[in-house]
Structures are given as structure tokens and as C-alpha cells.
Scaffold this active site. Structure first.
Site, mmCIF file in Angstrom:
data_model
loop_
_atom_site.group_PDB
_atom_site.id
_atom_site.type_symbol
_atom_site.label_atom_id
_atom_site.label_comp_id
_atom_site.label_asym_id
_atom_site.label_seq_id
_atom_site.Cartn_x
_atom_site.Cartn_y
_atom_site.Cartn_z
ATOM 1 N N GLU A 89 38.907 -15.870 114.748
ATOM 2 C CA GLU A 89 38.496 -15.863 113.337
ATOM 3 C C GLU A 89 39.513 -16.559 112.438
ATOM 4 O O GLU A 89 39.382 -16.558 111.225
ATOM 5 C CB GLU A 89 38.221 -14.437 112.856
ATOM 6 C CG GLU A 89 39.345 -13.448 113.106
ATOM 7 C CD GLU A 89 38.968 -12.019 112.701
ATOM 8 O OE1 GLU A 89 37.975 -11.826 111.986
ATOM 9 O OE2 GLU A 89 39.704 -11.090 113.095
ATOM 10 N N ASP A 133 35.451 -14.396 108.756
ATOM 11 C CA ASP A 133 36.801 -14.820 108.408
ATOM 12 C C ASP A 133 37.054 -16.275 108.746
ATOM 13 O O ASP A 133 37.756 -16.973 108.023
ATOM 14 C CB ASP A 133 37.838 -13.928 109.115
ATOM 15 C CG ASP A 133 38.020 -12.622 108.372
ATOM 16 O OD1 ASP A 133 38.242 -12.673 107.146
ATOM 17 O OD2 ASP A 133 37.920 -11.555 108.988
ATOM 18 N N HIS A 156 33.042 -6.634 102.569
ATOM 19 C CA HIS A 156 32.829 -5.418 103.346
ATOM 20 C C HIS A 156 31.893 -4.431 102.648
ATOM 21 O O HIS A 156 31.315 -3.559 103.291
ATOM 22 C CB HIS A 156 34.161 -4.799 103.760
ATOM 23 C CG HIS A 156 34.786 -5.569 104.886
ATOM 24 N ND1 HIS A 156 35.785 -6.477 104.685
ATOM 25 C CD2 HIS A 156 34.484 -5.617 106.201
ATOM 26 C CE1 HIS A 156 36.091 -7.038 105.853
ATOM 27 N NE2 HIS A 156 35.321 -6.536 106.786
ATOM 28 N N CYS A 167 30.200 -12.471 116.137
ATOM 29 C CA CYS A 167 29.916 -11.199 115.475
ATOM 30 C C CYS A 167 30.005 -11.282 113.953
ATOM 31 O O CYS A 167 30.048 -10.262 113.283
ATOM 32 C CB CYS A 167 30.814 -10.090 116.019
ATOM 33 S SG CYS A 167 32.567 -10.392 115.778
HETATM 34 C C1 PEP Z 1 34.353 -11.505 111.047
HETATM 35 O O1 PEP Z 1 35.402 -11.791 110.475
HETATM 36 O O2 PEP Z 1 33.436 -12.326 111.240
HETATM 37 C C2 PEP Z 1 34.115 -10.140 111.550
HETATM 38 C C3 PEP Z 1 33.047 -9.865 112.246
HETATM 39 O O3 PEP Z 1 34.988 -9.157 111.228
HETATM 40 P P1 PEP Z 1 35.130 -8.497 109.769
HETATM 41 O O4 PEP Z 1 33.889 -8.817 109.002
HETATM 42 O O5 PEP Z 1 35.303 -7.049 109.985
HETATM 43 O O6 PEP Z 1 36.346 -9.156 109.198
HETATM 44 MG MG MG Z 2 37.123 -10.585 110.525
#
Ligand code: PEP
Ligand code: MG
Length: 583
Positions: free
Chosen positions: A433, A457, A191, A504
Site C-alpha cells: 500500500e 492507501d 475510515h 483489499c
Molecule cells: C487499504 O489501504 O487499501 C486498506 C485496505 O487498508 P485501510 O483502509 O485499513 O488503510
Molecule cells: Mg491501508
């Protein structure tokens, strides 16, 4: 000059001055002193306390002038900690009693007090523990003679260098002053990397040993194209990088021209191209980069770096802004994904041994319906201002989805009874995910309106490879045949059930993945706004029929190397270079 290597996590090149972030938890070795040194050592501690008091007072006054009252209040609380005689007198006493250095005496006293606070039931005292730790660490830094500056003191060309920069810390960075980020830990999908992309600043993560070498103020170049960090560069290297930065700026200008054009392939297949956002200042970038609305709003960032929970009204205001800025397109607002590596600074969120497999995302929300309901109230009320879709993260089982929907229904009834104006049947979707969700996608599809593949994930849970750990980054392979199979299973299940499916995760920004996911017939791609023009460029150069054939071939392959090679060649054939072969 000294060069370090790491993982390029947010593309670009920047130079500036190091701003070294010192770790929160310092380890101080015991150093014995002689009886004659006791007096001088005690005086050193008194001086460090006085300096810290002055620093906080000056900082508080500066912040008050600029009107950020919350931070000023925190500094008032810090000053109170410094007045606490229990802490300072015990430490001074320890220097003489145990004949140890001032830093060791002070740090051990601090740790003992923190232990007592942490064991207290009363949340007020547990919150004070956070103040105590921050203040105490600053005193220790002053004793060690290391500058422990705060972000308010950042210069205009700061390159943040830290061992780790948790999302809550990254969210607090002043976006206008930071040129680049460098961390010792982390990976492309951690993150911290995501925050850097959101800030549109270059980041290199996983740079072993860098904090032990640099000092605040050192000149530094961050090459987040090739994953290099250069401290005290020579004039020649500086000039070389100035030229590279100019080339990248040119490349960006060319990409910017795509903003007004649709994400349509040469043979007329249109995909939605939307933005992942974390914080509201990013809304401005949606239009600039030509995104079709918001495909993922990570609402948990509203909850980080603060000591209280955002109220329903505060959340409504944020969601309203996202809904309005996305028009005429829709926005997908994800309910909070706390846990994993994003934590509330509240005592009610206990630390876990294995947080990515623990009380994260929808699990946390179902365990805390009070927090969940407030968010759902705000989200539903925001539907009055735009095309809001609601998305639940980390669904691993259909019962979980049913439980979340049941709470949503009850919140709808409550709002209705109160006479609020809102969309009574908003689209509700889930992040796919977790491998169990992908494998069970047919059943889940019967209970929701859309899927969004969270590949960040999905990859970590499929391959058992922590997405934020640079040591096993080599195992975190987006193009692993097992991952690709789960993606295909999900897309097919969605389409069989007349659902649309987006992606995403960060992998969509890699041109190799863009063309492959296009060939797998994903309906929507969502990425950080700055990555959108690159994705659009690939889509506009591709042919859907050929991408489909390519995906068919790739899905038969069992070797990751062969998959990479095949995709790179396919890109070359349409005049798009993969990231590895860019300047
Ligand atoms: C993911 O897990 O791909 C996602 C887009 O969510 P995050 O990165 O916030 O876990
Ligand atoms: Mg995620």
C-alpha cells in the site's frame, strides 16, 4: 426543503430523524456583560452545572440497568469532575472579575485546566483531561441551549449528522439504531465511510455546511447513490425516495441469490471473494453475503474507543471467533494499523503533524514491541482454531518486514516454551500500500507468503492526495495510470515468485475496477461484505480472456477519461452497469 450534495460513501438510501453530533472542541467568542448582569450570569452557570449533573446521573442509572459497566464507570468519573470546586468556583469568579458571559468564563477556565493536565507526566492526570473536556463541553452545550445528547439517547430512526466522525466515535455507534451517516468532511475511502459500509448503512460524506443548518429531530433523507442529502423533504420527494428504496431492496434480493454461487467467470476462471471486517458483529454478514472467508480483519478497531489496551486473552477470543466463522475458508488478520486517522485514547500515542506519513501501522508496532508482541501471541494462539494468516500493514521496506518477522519468531519460541498449541508456520503476508513496496515487490516477495494490495492507501501515497479530504477528492483517482502501473508491477512480481496476490482496497467494489483487476490476474478480492454480491455479479458476467485483453489495452492508456470510458463500455457489453449509471 433544503438539499445538500456530497460524496456517496456507502451505497443506499435511507430516511429518518437528524441526530446532530456536536463537535468536541467548541469555540466560544468573548462576550462582555455589564456589572448588573453578573449575578444572573453566575446563576445561569450554576443552573447549567446542575442540569448537567442530573443528565449524567440519569444516563448513568440507565446504563447501569442495561449492564454496560465500562460506560457507567466513565459517567461516575464525569460526576466527580462536576464536583470539582476548582473548576466551578474559578469560572464563577471569572464572570464577576472579568465581566464576561458564563459560557466564555467556563470555557476559558476549562481550557486553562486542560492545559495544566496535558502538561502532567502522570498518565492518570492526562486521562482525567479527557473526562474534563467531555464534561466541560456538555456544560457549555447546556449553557448555549444546544442539545448535547449521547448515543445512548438515540431514537430508532437516527441519521447521524456530524462535522467529522472519527473511526473511534463511529465504532461506538449503536448499530441497530443508526439509519444513515452524514459528515461534512471525509471521502469514499475514509475510515468513517468504511465503518458505514461495515454497518451496512448509507453514508454521504463531504457535505459542506450541513451541521450549521440542521437541528436534531429534523426529518432527513440520505441518498447515498447520488450523493444527496435532503433536509425537511416535501411529501412528493419523500414518496419518490420511498420508491427508490423499494427498487434498491429488490436489487438486493436478486443479488442475495448469488450468495451460494462461486465467483467464477463465464470461461471458468475462479477468484477468491472475501470480506473486509472491522468488528465482530460483521461475522454474521460473511455467510449471508456469500464471502469466501475474511480477506482483511482490521484489528485496530479492537483498540479504539477505550481507555486501556485489550489483553492477550481478549484479543485471542476475538481472533478465535473470526477464525472459526471463516471456516472452511481462511482469514487474514492484519496486525494493528494505528496512527493515520485511528488513534488510541492513551497518552502514549502522541499527536503528530502529519500522521498518515508518521508513526503508523507497522512503524508503531516496531516502536512499541510490548503492544505488538501481545497481539502476535494472541494471533498465533488463534491459529489453533482455524486457518489464520497474519498480515503486516504499511510495509515500505524489506528491513521493516524482516524486523517484524524476527519479533514473530521470538514470540513463537516463547509460546512454544510455554507449551501452547499453535500453527508453527502460519502464512505471513504484507499489505502492498506504499509505492516503495510495489516497486520493490520482487524483493519483498522473497520474504513472505502473500500480498494484499491496499489500494486505499496506495492511491493516496502515489498521488499525494489525502484519502480522507473531501477538498481534494477529485485528485484521488483509482484509475490513474500511475496507480494501475503499480498494481500491475505488484501482481507480476507476486506471480513471478509463486505468491498469490489479493486486493483489499475499496476500489474493488467499483465494477470498473472489478473487471480491470480480474484482467490483471489478481487472485483474490476482498471488500465489505455488503459489496461482495455486486463484485460477484460482475465476475460471473465477465470472461477472463477478454478481461485480460481489456487490461492490456487500459494499461497502455494515459488518459483517465479514456480509461473510465473504455471500462464503462466493456461493462455495458457484458450487461453490467457502472455505479455512475445506476438508479
Ligand atoms: C487499504 O489501504 O487499501 C486498506 C485496505 O487498508 P485501510 O483502509 O485499513 O488503510
Ligand atoms: Mg491501508
Amino acid at each position: 426543503m433544503k438539499e445538500f450534495s456530497g460524496i456517496a460513501a456507502s451505497r443506499g438510501v435511507a430516511s429518518g430523524e437528524v441526530f446532530l453530533v456536536v463537535p468536541r472542541d467548541l469555540t466560544i467568542e468573548r462576550r462582555a456583560i455589564s456589572a448588573e448582569e453578573v449575578e444572573a450570569e453566575s446563576a445561569r452557570l450554576e443552573r447549567a452545572l446542575a442540569v448537567t449533573r442530573e443528565e449524567f446521573a440519569a444516563l448513568r442509572d440507565r446504563i447501569k440497568q442495561h449492564g454496560t459497566s465500562v460506560r457507567a464507570e466513565i459517567l461516575d468519573a464525569y460526576m466527580l469532575v462536576l464536583e470539582d470546586e476548582m473548576l466551578t468556583e474559578t469560572a464563577v469568579h471569572k464572570i464577576g472579575e472579568e465581566q464576561v458571559s458564563a459560557e466564555f468564563a467556563f470555557k476559558t477556565t476549562l481550557d486553562e485546566m486542560l492545559g495544566v493536565f496535558a502538561a502532567m507526566e502522570d498518565p492518570y492526570f492526562r486521562e482525567r483531561a479527557v473526562d474534563l473536556r467531555d464534561v466541560g463541553n456538555r456544560v457549555v452545550m447546556n449553557l448555549l441551549g444546544v442539545a448535547a445528547r449521547t448515543y445512548e439517547e438515540l431514537g430508532a430512526e437516527a441519521v447521524i449528522v456530524a462535522h467529522d466522525l472519527p473511526p473511534s466515535d463511529a465504532a461506538a455507534l449503536p448499530r441497530d439504531k443508526v439509519r444513515a451517516l452524514v459528515t461534512e468532511v471525509g471521502s469514499r475511502t475514509s475510515h468513517t465511510a468504511i465503518m458505514a459500509q461495515s454497518m451496512e448503512v448509507p453514508a454521504v460524506v463531504g457535505v459542506a455546511g450541513v451541521t450549521g443548518y440542521v437541528r436534531s429531530g429534523d426529518p432527513i433523507i440520505v441518498d447515498a447513490v447520488n450523493g444527496r442529502v435532503i433536509v425537511a423533504p416535501t411529501e412528493e420527494v419523500t414518496a419518490e425516495y420511498a420508491a427508490i428504496a423499494r427498487d434498491l431492496a429488490e436489487e438486493e434480493k436478486i443479488l442475495a441469490r448469488l450468495a451460494e454461487l462461486p465467483a467464477t467467470t463465464v470461461d471458468g476462471y475462479r477468484v477468491e471473494l472475501s470480506a473486509n471486517i472491522e468488528v465482530l458483529p460483521e461475522l454474521e454478514a460473511i455467510r449471508r453475503h456469500g464471502c469466501d472467508g475474511v480477506g482483511l480483519y482490521r484489528t485496530e478497531f479492537l483498540f479504539l474507543h477505550r481507555r486501556d489496551l485489550p489483553s492477550e486473552e481478549e484479543q485471542l477470543e476475538a481472533y478465535r471467533q473470526v477464525a472459526e466463522a471463516s471456516l472452511p475458508h481462511s482469514c487474514i488478520i492484519r496486525t494493528i494499523d494505528l496512527g493515520g486517522d485511528k488513534f488510541l485514547s492513551l497518552p502514549e500515542m502522541p499527536r503528530e503533524l502529519n500522521p498518515f506519513l508518521g508513526l503508523r501501522a507497522i512503524r508503531f508496532c516496531l516502536a512499541r514491541p510490548d503492544i505488538f508482541r501481545t497481539q502476535l501471541r494472541a494471533l498465533l494462539r488463534a491459529t489453533a482454531y482455524g486457518r489464520v494468516k497474519i498480515m503486516f500493514p504499511m510495509i515500505s521496506d524489506v528491513e521493516e518486514l524482516l524486523a517484524a518477522k524476527e519479533i514473530l519468531r521470538s514470540v513463537q519460541a516463547e509460546l512454544h516454551a510455554e507449551g501452547h498449541n499453535f500453527d508453527s508456520s502460519p502464512e505471513v503476508g504484507i499489505m502492498v500500500e506504499v509505492p516503495s513496496a510495489a516497486l520493490h515487490a520482487d524483493r519483498l516477495a522473497q520474504e513472505c507468503d502473500f500480498f494484499s494490495l491496499g489500494t486505499n492507501d496506495l492511491i493516496q501515497y502515489t498521488l499525494a492526495a489525502d484519502r480522507g479530504n473531501e477538498k481534494i477528492a477529485y485528485l484521488y483517482e483509482p484509475f490513474h495510470p500511475a496507480v494501475l502501473k503499480l498494481i500491475r508491477t505488484t501482481v507480476e512480481a507476486a506471480h513471478r515468485n509463486q505468491l498469490w496476490v489479493g486486493v483489499c482496497g475499496e476500489m474493488v467494489a467499483d465494477p470498473k475496477a472489478t473487471v480491470l483487476l480480474l484482467g490483471l490476474s489478481c487472485d483474490e478480492f476482498s471488500a465489505s461484505p455488503a459489496s461482495v454480491p455486486d463484485i460477484k455479479k460482475t465476475i460471473r458476467a465477465a470472461r477472463y480472456v477478454e478481461a485480460r485483453r481489456l487490461a492490456e489495452r487500459v494499461l497502455q492508456m494515459t488518459s483517465v477519461t479514456e480509461i473510465h470510458r473504455t471500462l464503462t463500455e466493456a461493462l455495458a457489453a457484458i450487461g453490467v452497469s457502472s455505479f455512475e449509471s445506476r438508479p
